[in-house]
Scaffold this active site. Structure first.
Site, PDB file in Angstrom:
ATOM      1  N   ASP A 221       0.843  -1.249  -0.061  1.00  0.00           N
ATOM      2  CA  ASP A 221      -0.110   0.060  -0.104  1.00  0.00           C
ATOM      3  C   ASP A 221       0.882   1.230   0.179  1.00  0.00           C
ATOM      4  O   ASP A 221       1.619   1.131   0.832  1.00  0.00           O
ATOM      5  CB  ASP A 221      -0.691  -0.130   1.269  1.00  0.00           C
ATOM      6  CG  ASP A 221      -1.837   1.210   1.358  1.00  0.00           C
ATOM      7  OD1 ASP A 221      -1.624   1.963   0.561  1.00  0.00           O
ATOM      8  OD2 ASP A 221      -2.642   1.218   2.443  1.00  0.00           O
TER       9      ASP A 221
ATOM     10  N   GLU B 194      30.026   6.576   5.271  1.00  0.00           N
ATOM     11  CA  GLU B 194      30.141   5.040   5.418  1.00  0.00           C
ATOM     12  C   GLU B 194      30.027   4.406   3.985  1.00  0.00           C
ATOM     13  O   GLU B 194      29.623   3.182   3.871  1.00  0.00           O
ATOM     14  CB  GLU B 194      28.904   4.507   6.140  1.00  0.00           C
ATOM     15  CG  GLU B 194      27.542   5.169   5.907  1.00  0.00           C
ATOM     16  CD  GLU B 194      26.851   4.431   7.243  1.00  0.00           C
ATOM     17  OE1 GLU B 194      26.454   3.218   7.585  1.00  0.00           O
ATOM     18  OE2 GLU B 194      26.411   5.480   7.925  1.00  0.00           O
TER      19      GLU B 194
ATOM     20  N   CYS C  32      26.207   6.970  10.869  1.00  0.00           N
ATOM     21  CA  CYS C  32      25.678   8.255  10.472  1.00  0.00           C
ATOM     22  C   CYS C  32      26.013   9.429  11.375  1.00  0.00           C
ATOM     23  O   CYS C  32      25.901  10.494  11.016  1.00  0.00           O
ATOM     24  CB  CYS C  32      24.022   8.261  10.479  1.00  0.00           C
ATOM     25  SG  CYS C  32      23.420   6.782   9.323  1.00  0.00           S
TER      26      CYS C  32
ATOM     27  N   THR D 115      14.197   2.940   2.444  1.00  0.00           N
ATOM     28  CA  THR D 115      14.690   4.143   2.894  1.00  0.00           C
ATOM     29  C   THR D 115      15.661   4.707   2.348  1.00  0.00           C
ATOM     30  O   THR D 115      16.587   5.590   2.925  1.00  0.00           O
ATOM     31  CB  THR D 115      15.126   3.959   4.518  1.00  0.00           C
ATOM     32  OG1 THR D 115      15.925   2.853   4.569  1.00  0.00           O
ATOM     33  CG2 THR D 115      13.783   3.292   5.010  1.00  0.00           C
TER      34      THR D 115
ATOM     35  N   SER E 117      17.114  -1.994  15.175  1.00  0.00           N
ATOM     36  CA  SER E 117      17.664  -0.655  14.982  1.00  0.00           C
ATOM     37  C   SER E 117      17.046   0.363  15.457  1.00  0.00           C
ATOM     38  O   SER E 117      17.636   1.372  15.951  1.00  0.00           O
ATOM     39  CB  SER E 117      18.274  -0.532  13.531  1.00  0.00           C
ATOM     40  OG  SER E 117      17.031  -0.196  12.597  1.00  0.00           O
TER      41      SER E 117
ATOM     42  N   HIS F 224      18.935  12.923  13.337  1.00  0.00           N
ATOM     43  CA  HIS F 224      19.066  12.023  12.397  1.00  0.00           C
ATOM     44  C   HIS F 224      17.764  11.244  11.929  1.00  0.00           C
ATOM     45  O   HIS F 224      16.851  10.867  12.858  1.00  0.00           O
ATOM     46  CB  HIS F 224      20.021  10.758  13.091  1.00  0.00           C
ATOM     47  CG  HIS F 224      20.137   9.837  11.885  1.00  0.00           C
ATOM     48  ND1 HIS F 224      20.510  10.237  10.619  1.00  0.00           N
ATOM     49  CD2 HIS F 224      19.961   8.431  11.929  1.00  0.00           C
ATOM     50  CE1 HIS F 224      20.627   8.977   9.931  1.00  0.00           C
ATOM     51  NE2 HIS F 224      20.168   7.853  10.869  1.00  0.00           N
TER      52      HIS F 224
ATOM     53  N   LYS G  87       8.822   8.840  16.222  1.00  0.00           N
ATOM     54  CA  LYS G  87       8.732   7.940  17.543  1.00  0.00           C
ATOM     55  C   LYS G  87       9.573   8.422  18.509  1.00  0.00           C
ATOM     56  O   LYS G  87       9.363   8.483  19.669  1.00  0.00           O
ATOM     57  CB  LYS G  87       9.415   6.592  17.164  1.00  0.00           C
ATOM     58  CG  LYS G  87       8.563   5.667  16.353  1.00  0.00           C
ATOM     59  CD  LYS G  87       9.291   4.190  16.005  1.00  0.00           C
ATOM     60  CE  LYS G  87       8.617   3.382  14.791  1.00  0.00           C
ATOM     61  NZ  LYS G  87       7.336   3.131  14.731  1.00  0.00           N
TER      62      LYS G  87
ATOM     63  N   ASN H  77      17.080   8.532   3.153  1.00  0.00           N
ATOM     64  CA  ASN H  77      18.245   8.569   4.074  1.00  0.00           C
ATOM     65  C   ASN H  77      19.613   8.833   3.410  1.00  0.00           C
ATOM     66  O   ASN H  77      19.973   8.141   2.438  1.00  0.00           O
ATOM     67  CB  ASN H  77      18.177   7.235   4.889  1.00  0.00           C
ATOM     68  CG  ASN H  77      19.295   7.288   6.097  1.00  0.00           C
ATOM     69  OD1 ASN H  77      19.770   8.341   6.333  1.00  0.00           O
ATOM     70  ND2 ASN H  77      19.479   5.970   6.883  1.00  0.00           N
TER      71      ASN H  77
ATOM     72  N   SER I 168      24.354   3.962  13.691  1.00  0.00           N
ATOM     73  CA  SER I 168      24.305   2.588  14.085  1.00  0.00           C
ATOM     74  C   SER I 168      25.616   2.143  14.784  1.00  0.00           C
ATOM     75  O   SER I 168      26.543   2.425  14.405  1.00  0.00           O
ATOM     76  CB  SER I 168      23.883   1.783  13.009  1.00  0.00           C
ATOM     77  OG  SER I 168      22.509   1.770  12.787  1.00  0.00           O
TER      78      SER I 168
HETATM   79  P1  HMG Z   1       9.166  -2.784   7.249  1.00  0.00           P
HETATM   80  O1  HMG Z   1       9.268  -3.873   8.550  1.00  0.00           O
HETATM   81  O2  HMG Z   1       9.100  -3.042   5.826  1.00  0.00           O
HETATM   82  O3  HMG Z   1       8.018  -1.784   7.585  1.00  0.00           O
HETATM   83  O4  HMG Z   1      10.352  -2.110   7.239  1.00  0.00           O
HETATM   84  P2  HMG Z   1       7.070  -1.732   8.796  1.00  0.00           P
HETATM   85  O5  HMG Z   1       5.993  -2.994   8.406  1.00  0.00           O
HETATM   86  O6  HMG Z   1       7.224  -1.669  10.042  1.00  0.00           O
HETATM   87  O7  HMG Z   1       5.995  -0.613   8.441  1.00  0.00           O
HETATM   88  C1  HMG Z   1       6.588   0.833   8.720  1.00  0.00           C
HETATM   89  C2  HMG Z   1       5.652   1.628   9.239  1.00  0.00           C
HETATM   90  O8  HMG Z   1       4.641   1.919   8.026  1.00  0.00           O
HETATM   91  C3  HMG Z   1       4.873   1.114  10.615  1.00  0.00           C
HETATM   92  O9  HMG Z   1       4.834   2.222  11.316  1.00  0.00           O
HETATM   93  C4  HMG Z   1       3.674   0.628   9.982  1.00  0.00           C
HETATM   94  O10 HMG Z   1       2.817   0.391  11.044  1.00  0.00           O
HETATM   95  C5  HMG Z   1       3.414   1.721   8.962  1.00  0.00           C
HETATM   96  P3  HMG Z   1       4.796   2.278  12.786  1.00  0.00           P
HETATM   97  O11 HMG Z   1       4.002   1.314  13.293  1.00  0.00           O
HETATM   98  O12 HMG Z   1       6.314   1.722  13.158  1.00  0.00           O
HETATM   99  O13 HMG Z   1       4.844   3.679  13.651  1.00  0.00           O
HETATM  100  N1  HMG Z   1       2.511   1.184   7.831  1.00  0.00           N
HETATM  101  C6  HMG Z   1       1.325   1.999   7.373  1.00  0.00           C
HETATM  102  N2  HMG Z   1       1.028   3.115   7.603  1.00  0.00           N
HETATM  103  C7  HMG Z   1      -0.213   3.493   6.912  1.00  0.00           C
HETATM  104  N3  HMG Z   1      -0.701   2.972   5.941  1.00  0.00           N
HETATM  105  C8  HMG Z   1      -0.328   1.732   5.794  1.00  0.00           C
HETATM  106  C9  HMG Z   1       0.842   1.027   6.091  1.00  0.00           C
HETATM  107  N4  HMG Z   1       1.282  -0.158   6.260  1.00  0.00           N
HETATM  108  C10 HMG Z   1       2.471  -0.159   7.093  1.00  0.00           C
HETATM  109  N5  HMG Z   1      -0.995   0.820   4.827  1.00  0.00           N
HETATM  110  C11 HMG Z   1      12.147  -0.859   8.730  1.00  0.00           C
HETATM  111  C12 HMG Z   1      10.686  -1.041   8.563  1.00  0.00           C
HETATM  112  C13 HMG Z   1      12.707   0.309   9.399  1.00  0.00           C
HETATM  113  C14 HMG Z   1      12.399  -2.063   9.573  1.00  0.00           C
HETATM  114  C15 HMG Z   1      12.827  -0.809   7.355  1.00  0.00           C
HETATM  115  O14 HMG Z   1      12.629   0.442   6.712  1.00  0.00           O
HETATM  116  C16 HMG Z   1      14.381  -0.909   7.730  1.00  0.00           C
HETATM  117  O15 HMG Z   1      14.863  -2.132   7.830  1.00  0.00           O
HETATM  118  N6  HMG Z   1      15.178   0.226   7.462  1.00  0.00           N
HETATM  119  C17 HMG Z   1      16.609   0.381   7.658  1.00  0.00           C
HETATM  120  C18 HMG Z   1      17.072   0.332   8.906  1.00  0.00           C
HETATM  121  C19 HMG Z   1      16.653   1.854   9.588  1.00  0.00           C
HETATM  122  O16 HMG Z   1      16.528   2.749   8.902  1.00  0.00           O
HETATM  123  N7  HMG Z   1      16.513   1.886  11.022  1.00  0.00           N
HETATM  124  C20 HMG Z   1      16.423   3.171  11.603  1.00  0.00           C
HETATM  125  C21 HMG Z   1      17.100   3.208  12.890  1.00  0.00           C
HETATM  126  S1  HMG Z   1      18.752   2.673  12.653  1.00  0.00           S
HETATM  127  C22 HMG Z   1      19.435   4.442  11.926  1.00  0.00           C
HETATM  128  O17 HMG Z   1      18.790   5.271  11.892  1.00  0.00           O
HETATM  129  C23 HMG Z   1      20.781   4.131  11.454  1.00  0.00           C
HETATM  130  C24 HMG Z   1      20.905   4.274   9.838  1.00  0.00           C
HETATM  131  O18 HMG Z   1      20.729   5.434   9.387  1.00  0.00           O
HETATM  132  C25 HMG Z   1      22.144   3.719   9.613  1.00  0.00           C
HETATM  133  C26 HMG Z   1      23.486   4.333  10.194  1.00  0.00           C
HETATM  134  O19 HMG Z   1      23.560   4.783  11.192  1.00  0.00           O
HETATM  135  O20 HMG Z   1      24.693   4.375   9.483  1.00  0.00           O
HETATM  136  C27 HMG Z   1      20.075   3.310   9.437  1.00  0.00           C
END
Ligand code: HMG
Length: 445
Positions: free
Chosen positions: A31, A83, A120, A163, A211, A244, A253, A328, A364
């Protein structure tokens, strides 16, 4: 004490754009609102065939130097945070300096160059290094160039693919800066975590859900550590909170947790009591499970209050505007958030001089850092000069087929021949390989 901070910023976005709701979501069978509402992302930036972390960084730095009328002699340090490096020995800053030396008469032979790595948070750490160098009086009146540049790609099929993004932020760190000064006080939240890492591999191994939890835990620790030296953060003191932003939903969040923390034991908590009760205190509960459940219910109610929504709309939401349209950018992300907030303040006609920003960086692995910044008198001219909004509009929109090709172009394991989507003009481009397998660059008029 001499004021030290960010004098000027320039941003270079990867020149391709993929719309997440219209192009990516249908191919994933998702969606579109999972992206636009859940993650809070509309589009991702990608580098064209002739772009990479060096060209994006050099183009941002060149624009900055031209706008500020600088020559290489004015720069005493070039630090690159990334990175996405492709060389384990020669730092990206040397490649970028080499690019800039093609267009300037002088050179950077007396500038200290390096590369910072801590996921990051490395962009903010490079600013720290520049700050300390100036404060120590070792800069000989010169400024530092800090460049955060990344091609944030995930393996195909990884949940993180939603992302992705690519771009660079160049920042000039100097005495008596025009944009913001940095607080001496800093807070850290740092622990050995295994949530996102690249053990000698291009694309990250990610435990995405974990993460998110690690980000929140380390950020909370950093905020408490910051308060232990700077005093309690008061809601009214903070005008903008750039954090970030791996995706805006992450900051949503963090913002709710931050708001709960900041209002605890304040008049705001008292004023909200008739509507949602007081915050649950751990000591009042017989089990951690009951406490966690009570906190969750309180947060759900807090999220809906006018007090929270108004604070979020004014203090956090403006910082997310650019991230929604670029994805990102890893090391550059928090610095994009700062500019985003200030662009929105400028558009709203606000007078930001003297206002305080509470800045939360995160990497991270994992480490969060919190400090504050005070907006300086020259902020309007600096923000007015940043043309990132035009550049976002100028990006070439790619189809899903194009995306698959461009992901392969930037995959170090693949060797594919793909036509450029855009025509380079007045910028540095990747120009093939040298005799020692080094990447070569040239300036296109
Ligand atoms: P996912 O599992 O595919 O997504 O990936 P999801 O099922 O958790 O859905 C995401 C959100 O959309 C959720 O919101 C759902 O409810 C919502 P939440 O409940 O969490 O508030 N959703 C909807 N909303 C409205 N209508 C809909 C609908 N469907 C779902 N129809 C995940 C999510 C973050 C796991 C993935 O994107 C990922 O692995 N990302 C990479 C890691 C990341 O970004 N982590 C963030 C923290 S770590 C960080 O920031 C460091 C980083 O930048 C690296 C560094 O430091 O070098 C990553």
């Amino acid at each position: 004490m001499t004021k030290v901070g960010i004098d000027a910023v320039e941003i270079h976005t990867g020149k391709l754009k993929m719309d997440l709701a219209e192009v990516f979501a249908p191919e994933m069978g998702d969606d579109p609102e999972k992206y636009t509402k859940g993650l809070g992302l509309h589009a991702s930036s990608f580098p064209d065939v002739y772009e990479d972390i060096v060209t994006m960084g050099a183009n941002a730095a060149y624009k900055l130097m031209e706008r500020k009328g600088l020559t290489p002699e004015d720069i005493g340090r070039i630090d690159v945070a990334t990175e996405s490096a492709f060389d384990n020995s020669k730092p990206v800053s040397t490649y970028i300096a080499g690019c800039l030396e093609q267009v300037y008469d002088g050179d950077f032979h007396h500038a200290n160059k390096g590369e910072r790595k801590f996921a990051c948070v490395a962009g903010t750490q490079s600013i720290d290094d520049a700050y300390n160098w100036i404060r120590a009086g070792r800069h000989r009146g010169r400024a530092a160039l800090v460049i955060a540049t990344d091609t944030a790609l995930y393996a195909r099929g990884d949940p993180g693919e939603a992302t992705q993004g690519a771009g660079a932020v160049a920042m000039l760190i100097s005495e008596d800066p025009s944009l913001v000064t940095l607080s001496t006080e800093q807070g850290f939240g740092s622990a050995d975590e295994t949530d996102f890492l690249k053990p000698n591999q291009q694309f990250p191994s990610v435990d995405g859900k974990r993460s998110v939890q690690v980000y929140l835990a380390r950020m909370r620790e950093a905020l408490e550590d910051y308060e232990s030296v700077a005093g309690k953060v008061e809601l009214d003191d903070v005008n903008l909170a750039p954090f970030h932003t791996p995706f805006p939903g992450m900051v949503r969040k963090a913002a709710l947790l931050g708001f709960r923390h900041i209002i605890r034991d304040t008049d705001v908590e008292d004023e909200l009591e008739p509507e949602i009760g007081r915050q649950p205190r751990e000591a009042e509960f017989d089990s951690e499970e009951n406490y966690t459940e009570a906190i969750r219910a309180y947060m759900d109610d807090l999220k809906r209050t006018d007090a929270y929504q108004e604070w979020y709309a004014n203090t956090v939401d403006p910082t997310l505007y650019l991230a929604r349209h670029v994805g990102n950018w890893y090391t550059g992300s928090v610095h994009v958030a700062r500019v985003s907030g200030l662009i929105k303040a400028y558009e709203a006609g606000e007078d930001m001089t003297g206002e305080q920003l509470l800045v939360g960086s995160y990497g991270s692995g994992a480490q969060a850092e919190v400090h504050s910044e005070i907006v300086q008198e020259g902020w309007k001219e600096e923000i007015e000069a940043i043309d990132i909004l035009d550049h976002l509009d100028d990006r070439y929109e790619i189809s899903f087929d194009d995306y698959e090709h461009i992901h392969d172009v930037h995959n170090h394991e693949k060797d594919v021949d793909v036509e450029e989507f855009t025509v380079p003009q007045s910028e540095f481009v990747f120009d093939g390989w040298g005799r020692m397998d080094e990447r070569k660059y040239r300036f296109v008029e």
